[in-house]
Enzyme design. Sequence first.
Site, short mmCIF file in Angstrom:
data_model
loop_
_atom_site.label_atom_id
_atom_site.label_comp_id
_atom_site.label_asym_id
_atom_site.label_seq_id
_atom_site.Cartn_x
_atom_site.Cartn_y
_atom_site.Cartn_z
N MET A 128 22.76 10.35 -1.60
CA MET A 128 22.45 11.50 -1.60
C MET A 128 20.50 11.04 -2.41
O MET A 128 20.83 9.95 -3.07
CB MET A 128 23.00 12.57 -2.91
CG MET A 128 24.18 13.07 -1.97
SD MET A 128 25.69 13.09 -3.22
CE MET A 128 25.84 11.64 -4.01
N PRO A 129 19.77 11.58 -2.59
CA PRO A 129 20.06 13.05 -2.20
C PRO A 129 19.19 13.48 -0.50
O PRO A 129 19.44 11.11 -0.21
CB PRO A 129 18.02 13.42 -2.58
CG PRO A 129 17.95 12.27 -3.68
CD PRO A 129 19.16 11.46 -3.51
#
Lengths: 63, 63, 63, 63, 63, 63
Positions: D1-2
């Site tokens: 993530m992201p």
Amino acid sequence: MPEVYVHAVRGRTAEQKRALIKDITDAVVRHFGVPADAVLVEIMESDPANKAKGGVPLSERRS
Amino acid sequence: MPEVYVHAVRGRTAEQKRALIKDITDAVVRHFGVPADAVLVEIMESDPANKAKGGVPLSERRS
Amino acid sequence: MPEVYVHAVRGRTAEQKRALIKDITDAVVRHFGVPADAVLVEIMESDPANKAKGGVPLSERRS
Amino acid sequence: MPEVYVHAVRGRTAEQKRALIKDITDAVVRHFGVPADAVLVEIMESDPANKAKGGVPLSERRS
Amino acid sequence: MPEVYVHAVRGRTAEQKRALIKDITDAVVRHFGVPADAVLVEIMESDPANKAKGGVPLSERRS
Amino acid sequence: MPEVYVHAVRGRTAEQKRALIKDITDAVVRHFGVPADAVLVEIMESDPANKAKGGVPLSERRS
């Protein structure tokens, strides 16, 4: 903006896709009050083996 | 509804994809209380050159 | 990788979402042969007024 | 993530895609304070007949 | 076009998001040869309870 | 199926969204030859600070 993504199984003709793109663009212009050139439409096609309803891939469904 | 999209690199067999689709569908039915026919699952496959972790495309990574 | 996105209408409890995330993750591990820590799941919740089947927003549908 | 998804029309070279992936990853690391290995970038390529601006597919636009 | 979607957990400041948007836009311009005004970037924020790695929601992870 | 996702900045009325959903659904039925009940439309709204064209968030653009 806005951007519109249509997820559909492969198999429509260029003419069908062109007509859908045109009408979706017009609908966004009409209801959201933006110029046509601001509207992006993308058709994201998938293989029938990669998409399923009810847990069964479309490639294996009978109608 | 719900709709589930799985982003994965190309290379799984039809059998692997069918099994994943089945189990994801069952999980949605079990935990979100919807009928199986309302659940859509799509596997969105990508080329290893188009996907990267840590800034390096998967097509160039060594394990 | 893989990444799984679940589009669902708002209204499930944290417990329901936690259980779905767990089972989807396990299914990806089992069928796609990746470690659990590589699997990302995101539930994308929407307002019932923003989602429609058959052209009618869920906020206006009767069962 | 992201996770970062780039929707683009087919036609860029592997070198262009590698360079974009690298710079996007670096930008996420720099501004969002995450390690590079946590950043996923996927380029989702489309056919020019499936993408439109102003209601006209890119395959039919003249510049 | 292109359109870039960044999936990230809520919690970054407006300044962090502005800087990321700027650098991603510049990267697309530089490597894909398009004018800046053609580049769309959207940050899609999620609740930590709705996103998970390894089957555990971020709202429950300890580092 | 198909599923249509419209990314738009927050701020349209329920009436505008209902009308757009209706017309997009009708366009899919008309051109792709599916029953209305098979068509899913979701409007994904974003904050103007999270969306940008030309590298500048919509929350800071002047027209």
